[in-house]
Design a protein around this motif. Structure first.
Motif, short mmCIF file in Angstrom:
data_model
loop_
_atom_site.label_atom_id
_atom_site.label_comp_id
_atom_site.label_asym_id
_atom_site.label_seq_id
_atom_site.Cartn_x
_atom_site.Cartn_y
_atom_site.Cartn_z
N PHE A 140 49.28 25.47 53.54
CA PHE A 140 48.89 26.59 54.39
C PHE A 140 49.14 27.92 53.67
O PHE A 140 48.27 28.80 53.62
N GLN A 141 50.33 28.07 53.08
CA GLN A 141 50.66 29.30 52.37
C GLN A 141 49.76 29.49 51.15
O GLN A 141 49.34 30.61 50.87
N ALA A 142 49.49 28.42 50.43
CA ALA A 142 48.64 28.51 49.24
C ALA A 142 47.23 28.96 49.62
O ALA A 142 46.63 29.80 48.94
N GLU A 143 46.70 28.43 50.70
CA GLU A 143 45.36 28.82 51.15
C GLU A 143 45.32 30.28 51.58
O GLU A 143 44.37 31.00 51.26
N ARG A 144 46.35 30.73 52.28
CA ARG A 144 46.42 32.15 52.67
C ARG A 144 46.48 33.04 51.45
O ARG A 144 45.83 34.08 51.39
N TRP A 145 47.29 32.66 50.46
CA TRP A 145 47.41 33.42 49.22
C TRP A 145 46.06 33.51 48.52
O TRP A 145 45.65 34.59 48.09
N ASP A 146 45.38 32.36 48.41
CA ASP A 146 44.07 32.35 47.76
C ASP A 146 43.08 33.27 48.46
O ASP A 146 42.35 34.03 47.81
N ARG A 147 43.05 33.22 49.79
CA ARG A 147 42.14 34.09 50.55
C ARG A 147 42.47 35.57 50.32
O ARG A 147 41.58 36.40 50.19
N GLN A 148 43.76 35.89 50.27
CA GLN A 148 44.17 37.29 50.06
C GLN A 148 43.78 37.76 48.67
O GLN A 148 43.27 38.87 48.51
N ILE A 149 44.00 36.94 47.66
CA ILE A 149 43.62 37.30 46.29
C ILE A 149 42.11 37.51 46.20
O ILE A 149 41.63 38.47 45.60
N GLU A 150 41.34 36.60 46.82
CA GLU A 150 39.88 36.74 46.80
C GLU A 150 39.45 38.02 47.49
O GLU A 150 38.56 38.73 46.99
N ALA A 151 40.07 38.34 48.62
CA ALA A 151 39.72 39.57 49.35
C ALA A 151 40.07 40.80 48.51
O ALA A 151 39.28 41.75 48.43
N ASP A 152 41.24 40.78 47.89
CA ASP A 152 41.66 41.91 47.05
C ASP A 152 40.72 42.08 45.86
O ASP A 152 40.36 43.20 45.50
N ALA A 153 40.35 40.97 45.25
CA ALA A 153 39.44 41.03 44.10
C ALA A 153 38.08 41.57 44.53
O ALA A 153 37.50 42.44 43.85
N SER A 154 37.57 41.10 45.65
CA SER A 154 36.26 41.57 46.15
C SER A 154 36.29 43.05 46.50
O SER A 154 35.29 43.75 46.35
N ALA A 155 37.45 43.53 46.96
CA ALA A 155 37.59 44.93 47.35
C ALA A 155 37.87 45.83 46.14
O ALA A 155 38.00 47.05 46.30
N GLY A 156 38.00 45.24 44.96
CA GLY A 156 38.24 46.03 43.76
C GLY A 156 39.70 46.42 43.55
O GLY A 156 40.01 47.21 42.66
N LYS A 157 40.60 45.85 44.35
CA LYS A 157 42.01 46.22 44.24
C LYS A 157 42.66 45.74 42.95
O LYS A 157 43.73 46.21 42.59
N LEU A 158 42.03 44.80 42.26
CA LEU A 158 42.61 44.27 41.02
C LEU A 158 41.91 44.81 39.78
O LEU A 158 42.30 44.48 38.65
N ASP A 159 40.92 45.65 39.97
CA ASP A 159 40.13 46.16 38.85
C ASP A 159 40.98 46.90 37.82
O ASP A 159 40.80 46.72 36.61
N ALA A 160 41.90 47.73 38.28
CA ALA A 160 42.73 48.51 37.35
C ALA A 160 43.59 47.57 36.50
O ALA A 160 43.77 47.81 35.30
N LEU A 161 44.12 46.52 37.12
CA LEU A 161 44.93 45.57 36.36
C LEU A 161 44.09 44.84 35.33
O LEU A 161 44.52 44.63 34.19
N ALA A 162 42.89 44.44 35.72
CA ALA A 162 41.99 43.74 34.79
C ALA A 162 41.61 44.67 33.64
O ALA A 162 41.60 44.25 32.47
N ASP A 163 41.30 45.91 33.95
CA ASP A 163 40.94 46.88 32.91
C ASP A 163 42.07 47.07 31.92
O ASP A 163 41.85 47.11 30.71
N LYS A 164 43.29 47.18 32.42
CA LYS A 164 44.45 47.36 31.55
C LYS A 164 44.65 46.14 30.66
O LYS A 164 44.90 46.26 29.46
#
Length: 66
Positions: A29-53
């Protein structure tokens, strides 16, 4: 008694096999919630700065093989 306290009490009363099954379910259950949150953050561009760095450091030769 709060809802959380009720859950804690119920979990504490589980027999060992039930606790093992519950633990496995909760971990999934926790792993699925984590995966959904990461996917949502990635789709929203919240991880773009980290990827760019990371890419900039890779291109600059500041990384090493794992």
């Amino acid at each position: 008694m709060t809802r959380l306290e009720q859950i804690e009490k119920s979990v504490a009363e589980l027999d060992p096999k039930e606790l093992e099954a519950f633990s496995a379910w909760f971990e999934e259950f926790q792993a699925e919630r984590w995966d959904r949150q990461i996917e949502a953050d990635a789709s929203a561009g919240k991880l773009d700065a980290l990827a760019d760095k990371a890419l900039a450091e890779f291109r600059a030769g500041k990384t090493r093989p794992l």
